[in-house]
Design a protein around this motif. Structure first.
Motif, PDB file in Angstrom:
ATOM      1  N   ALA A  60     130.710 -15.506  91.531  1.00 24.85           N
ATOM      2  CA  ALA A  60     130.302 -15.309  92.774  1.00 24.85           C
ATOM      3  C   ALA A  60     131.195 -15.989  93.655  1.00 24.85           C
ATOM      4  CB  ALA A  60     128.813 -15.991  92.989  1.00 24.85           C
ATOM      5  N   GLN A  61     132.075 -17.054  93.403  1.00 17.83           N
ATOM      6  CA  GLN A  61     132.814 -17.732  94.089  1.00 17.83           C
ATOM      7  C   GLN A  61     134.326 -17.256  94.157  1.00 17.83           C
ATOM      8  OE1 GLN A  61     132.316 -21.402  91.763  1.00 17.83           O
ATOM      9  NE2 GLN A  61     130.959 -22.291  93.388  1.00 17.83           N
ATOM     10  N   TRP A  62     134.769 -16.486  93.441  1.00 19.17           N
ATOM     11  CA  TRP A  62     136.270 -15.930  93.519  1.00 19.17           C
ATOM     12  C   TRP A  62     136.444 -15.270  94.695  1.00 19.17           C
ATOM     13  CZ3 TRP A  62     138.269 -13.771  88.090  1.00 19.17           C
ATOM     14  CH2 TRP A  62     138.152 -14.686  87.450  1.00 19.17           C
ATOM     15  N   GLU A  63     135.813 -14.175  95.190  1.00 16.86           N
ATOM     16  CA  GLU A  63     136.366 -13.685  96.314  1.00 16.86           C
ATOM     17  C   GLU A  63     136.706 -14.458  97.536  1.00 16.86           C
ATOM     18  OE1 GLU A  63     135.386 -11.304 100.150  1.00 16.86           O
ATOM     19  OE2 GLU A  63     134.403 -13.193  99.306  1.00 16.86           O
ATOM     20  N   ALA A  64     136.069 -15.707  97.682  1.00 16.70           N
ATOM     21  CA  ALA A  64     136.317 -16.441  99.052  1.00 16.70           C
ATOM     22  C   ALA A  64     137.549 -17.174  98.805  1.00 16.70           C
ATOM     23  CB  ALA A  64     135.144 -17.629  99.240  1.00 16.70           C
ATOM     24  N   GLN A  65     138.205 -17.164  97.529  1.00 14.02           N
ATOM     25  CA  GLN A  65     139.373 -18.129  97.412  1.00 14.02           C
ATOM     26  C   GLN A  65     140.657 -16.944  97.283  1.00 14.02           C
ATOM     27  OE1 GLN A  65     139.123 -20.429  93.447  1.00 14.02           O
ATOM     28  NE2 GLN A  65     136.912 -19.871  93.667  1.00 14.02           N
ATOM     29  N   ILE A  66     140.438 -15.948  97.539  1.00 16.51           N
ATOM     30  CA  ILE A  66     141.603 -15.046  97.463  1.00 16.51           C
ATOM     31  C   ILE A  66     142.003 -14.469  98.955  1.00 16.51           C
ATOM     32  CG2 ILE A  66     142.346 -12.501  96.660  1.00 16.51           C
ATOM     33  CD1 ILE A  66     142.088 -14.494  94.440  1.00 16.51           C
ATOM     34  N   PRO A  67     143.127 -14.121  99.474  1.00 14.55           N
ATOM     35  CA  PRO A  67     143.580 -13.891 100.987  1.00 14.55           C
ATOM     36  C   PRO A  67     142.694 -12.514 101.091  1.00 14.55           C
ATOM     37  CG  PRO A  67     145.421 -14.795  99.671  1.00 14.55           C
ATOM     38  CD  PRO A  67     144.327 -14.656  98.596  1.00 14.55           C
ATOM     39  N   PRO A  68     142.119 -12.315 102.213  1.00 13.72           N
ATOM     40  CA  PRO A  68     141.445 -11.044 102.608  1.00 13.72           C
ATOM     41  C   PRO A  68     142.341  -9.707 102.251  1.00 13.72           C
ATOM     42  CG  PRO A  68     141.166 -12.719 104.260  1.00 13.72           C
ATOM     43  CD  PRO A  68     142.233 -13.236 103.395  1.00 13.72           C
ATOM     44  N   ALA A  69     143.681  -9.845 102.391  1.00 13.22           N
ATOM     45  CA  ALA A  69     144.471  -8.608 102.208  1.00 13.22           C
ATOM     46  C   ALA A  69     144.129  -8.111 100.821  1.00 13.22           C
ATOM     47  CB  ALA A  69     145.901  -8.813 102.458  1.00 13.22           C
ATOM     48  N   TYR A  70     143.920  -8.999  99.714  1.00 10.49           N
ATOM     49  CA  TYR A  70     143.855  -8.819  98.236  1.00 10.49           C
ATOM     50  C   TYR A  70     142.584  -8.318  97.878  1.00 10.49           C
ATOM     51  CZ  TYR A  70     148.448 -10.611  98.476  1.00 10.49           C
ATOM     52  OH  TYR A  70     150.032 -10.808  98.599  1.00 10.49           O
ATOM     53  N   VAL A  71     141.451  -8.190  98.842  1.00 11.55           N
ATOM     54  CA  VAL A  71     140.144  -7.854  98.581  1.00 11.55           C
ATOM     55  C   VAL A  71     140.256  -6.466  99.256  1.00 11.55           C
ATOM     56  CG1 VAL A  71     137.639  -8.665  98.832  1.00 11.55           C
ATOM     57  CG2 VAL A  71     139.618 -10.553  98.538  1.00 11.55           C
ATOM     58  N   THR A  72     139.692  -5.553  98.379  1.00 11.38           N
ATOM     59  CA  THR A  72     139.390  -4.086  98.831  1.00 11.38           C
ATOM     60  C   THR A  72     138.380  -3.382  98.415  1.00 11.38           C
ATOM     61  OG1 THR A  72     140.602  -2.947  97.009  1.00 11.38           O
ATOM     62  CG2 THR A  72     142.065  -4.016  98.990  1.00 11.38           C
ATOM     63  N   ARG A  73     138.187  -2.250  98.776  1.00 11.78           N
ATOM     64  CA  ARG A  73     137.224  -1.421  98.287  1.00 11.78           C
ATOM     65  C   ARG A  73     137.254  -0.252  97.228  1.00 11.78           C
ATOM     66  NH1 ARG A  73     132.530  -2.858  97.959  1.00 11.78           N
ATOM     67  NH2 ARG A  73     131.758  -0.818  98.012  1.00 11.78           N
ATOM     68  N   TYR A  74     138.875  -0.390  96.899  1.00 13.38           N
ATOM     69  CA  TYR A  74     139.340   0.700  95.882  1.00 13.38           C
ATOM     70  C   TYR A  74     139.798  -0.071  94.773  1.00 13.38           C
ATOM     71  CZ  TYR A  74     143.741  -0.812  97.786  1.00 13.38           C
ATOM     72  OH  TYR A  74     144.848  -1.748  98.109  1.00 13.38           O
ATOM     73  N   ALA A  75     139.636   0.750  93.685  1.00 11.35           N
ATOM     74  CA  ALA A  75     140.047   0.240  92.343  1.00 11.35           C
ATOM     75  C   ALA A  75     141.429   0.675  92.038  1.00 11.35           C
ATOM     76  CB  ALA A  75     139.147   0.885  91.226  1.00 11.35           C
ATOM     77  N   THR A  76     142.093  -0.104  91.429  1.00 10.53           N
ATOM     78  CA  THR A  76     143.349  -0.047  90.578  1.00 10.53           C
ATOM     79  C   THR A  76     143.434  -0.819  89.338  1.00 10.53           C
ATOM     80  OG1 THR A  76     144.433  -1.885  91.823  1.00 10.53           O
ATOM     81  CG2 THR A  76     144.567   0.119  92.838  1.00 10.53           C
ATOM     82  N   VAL A  77     144.296  -0.044  88.429  1.00  9.11           N
ATOM     83  CA  VAL A  77     144.521  -0.856  87.128  1.00  9.11           C
ATOM     84  C   VAL A  77     144.777  -2.172  87.151  1.00  9.11           C
ATOM     85  CG1 VAL A  77     145.466  -0.580  84.908  1.00  9.11           C
ATOM     86  CG2 VAL A  77     144.570   1.458  85.809  1.00  9.11           C
ATOM     87  N   GLY A  78     144.067  -3.051  86.412  1.00  9.90           N
ATOM     88  CA  GLY A  78     144.202  -4.588  86.639  1.00  9.90           C
ATOM     89  C   GLY A  78     143.618  -5.413  87.959  1.00  9.90           C
ATOM     90  N   ALA A  79     142.695  -4.459  88.593  1.00 12.87           N
ATOM     91  CA  ALA A  79     142.110  -5.179  89.587  1.00 12.87           C
ATOM     92  C   ALA A  79     140.815  -5.802  88.997  1.00 12.87           C
ATOM     93  CB  ALA A  79     141.640  -4.470  90.545  1.00 12.87           C
ATOM     94  N   VAL A  80     140.358  -6.615  89.691  1.00 11.80           N
ATOM     95  CA  VAL A  80     139.144  -7.316  89.374  1.00 11.80           C
ATOM     96  C   VAL A  80     137.814  -6.646  90.098  1.00 11.80           C
ATOM     97  CG1 VAL A  80     137.701  -9.326  89.310  1.00 11.80           C
ATOM     98  CG2 VAL A  80     140.173  -9.506  88.904  1.00 11.80           C
ATOM     99  N   ALA A  81     136.824  -5.916  89.217  1.00 18.54           N
ATOM    100  CA  ALA A  81     135.560  -5.735  89.752  1.00 18.54           C
ATOM    101  C   ALA A  81     134.768  -6.925  90.175  1.00 18.54           C
ATOM    102  CB  ALA A  81     135.158  -4.811  88.920  1.00 18.54           C
ATOM    103  N   TRP A  82     134.336  -7.076  91.270  1.00 19.58           N
ATOM    104  CA  TRP A  82     133.702  -8.277  91.769  1.00 19.58           C
ATOM    105  C   TRP A  82     132.147  -8.134  92.074  1.00 19.58           C
ATOM    106  CZ3 TRP A  82     132.209 -10.150  96.641  1.00 19.58           C
ATOM    107  CH2 TRP A  82     131.710 -11.484  96.689  1.00 19.58           C
ATOM    108  N   TRP A  83     131.457  -8.755  91.848  1.00 20.55           N
ATOM    109  CA  TRP A  83     130.058  -8.737  92.287  1.00 20.55           C
ATOM    110  C   TRP A  83     129.679 -10.089  92.752  1.00 20.55           C
ATOM    111  CZ3 TRP A  83     131.422  -5.605  88.233  1.00 20.55           C
ATOM    112  CH2 TRP A  83     131.022  -4.581  88.318  1.00 20.55           C
ATOM    113  N   GLY A  84     128.911 -10.429  93.976  1.00 14.94           N
ATOM    114  CA  GLY A  84     128.641 -11.654  94.521  1.00 14.94           C
ATOM    115  C   GLY A  84     127.486 -12.314  94.025  1.00 14.94           C
ATOM    116  N   PRO A  85     126.837 -13.103  94.727  1.00 14.70           N
ATOM    117  CA  PRO A  85     125.579 -14.102  94.221  1.00 14.70           C
ATOM    118  C   PRO A  85     124.443 -13.296  93.927  1.00 14.70           C
ATOM    119  CG  PRO A  85     126.367 -14.537  96.411  1.00 14.70           C
ATOM    120  CD  PRO A  85     127.464 -13.847  96.001  1.00 14.70           C
ATOM    121  N   GLU A  86     124.271 -12.026  94.474  1.00 11.43           N
ATOM    122  CA  GLU A  86     123.265 -11.206  94.471  1.00 11.43           C
ATOM    123  C   GLU A  86     122.827 -10.691  92.872  1.00 11.43           C
ATOM    124  OE1 GLU A  86     126.355  -8.216  94.808  1.00 11.43           O
ATOM    125  OE2 GLU A  86     126.078 -10.148  95.655  1.00 11.43           O
TER     126      GLU A  86
END
Length: 151
Positions: A74-100
């Motif tokens: 849940a804490q990972w997304e906040a540690q990454i620059p916003p430009a590297y957080v997207t709504r599209y998948a690419t091979v090697g990306a991290v699929a992320w779900w938050g504290p919900e």
């Protein structure tokens, strides 16, 4: 903890592919100043995450440690620059779900492939809080974000 499947163990399902490449053995660690430090037996991996947790598996697959991202998923997304957080998948990306999800701990998996419709095939550990590996297909709308750390 140590791999439970053949050929690494004397019992378990034969032909599984994840154990040979994902070291689950315990390492030494202690807590100093609120941080894990290698010294005495524990369940913390050399990557800095708990063995058989989603975070440790993703760190293993991406070749990173807790120096890159740390804490629960849940804490990972906040540690990454916003430009590297997207709504599209690419091979090697991290699929992320938050504290919900997962009792506030969040969840992460690694995108193994992307289908023509944008759905992601992800590999993950502990998705059901059972310490097991699985592969599933998720819609890009079913995850909170895709984090592009190494892809």
């Amino acid at each position: 903890m140590p791999c439970e499947w053949a050929p690494q163990a004397v019992s378990g399902a034969a032909g599984t592919e994840w154990c040979p490449d994902f070291d689950w053995g315990p390492v030494s660690s202690t807590v100093v100043g609120g941080q894990e430090v290698v010294q005495e037996p524990t369940t913390i991996s050399p990557r800095g995450f708990g063995y058989r947790n989603c975070t440790d598996y993703v760190a293993f697959k991406l070749g990173i440690t807790a120096a890159v991202v740390h804490g629960n998923a849940a804490q990972w997304e906040a540690q990454i620059p916003p430009a590297y957080v997207t709504r599209y998948a690419t091979v090697g990306a991290v699929a992320w779900w938050g504290p919900e999800v997962d009792q506030g701990l969040g969840h992460v998996g690694v995108v193994l492939s992307v289908k023509p419709n944008g759905a992601a095939v992800i590999g993950e550990y502990n998705a059901d809080l059972d310490g097991d590996y699985d592969v599933r297909v998720v819609s890009p709308h079913a995850v909170d974000a895709f984090i592009h750390i190494r892809d």
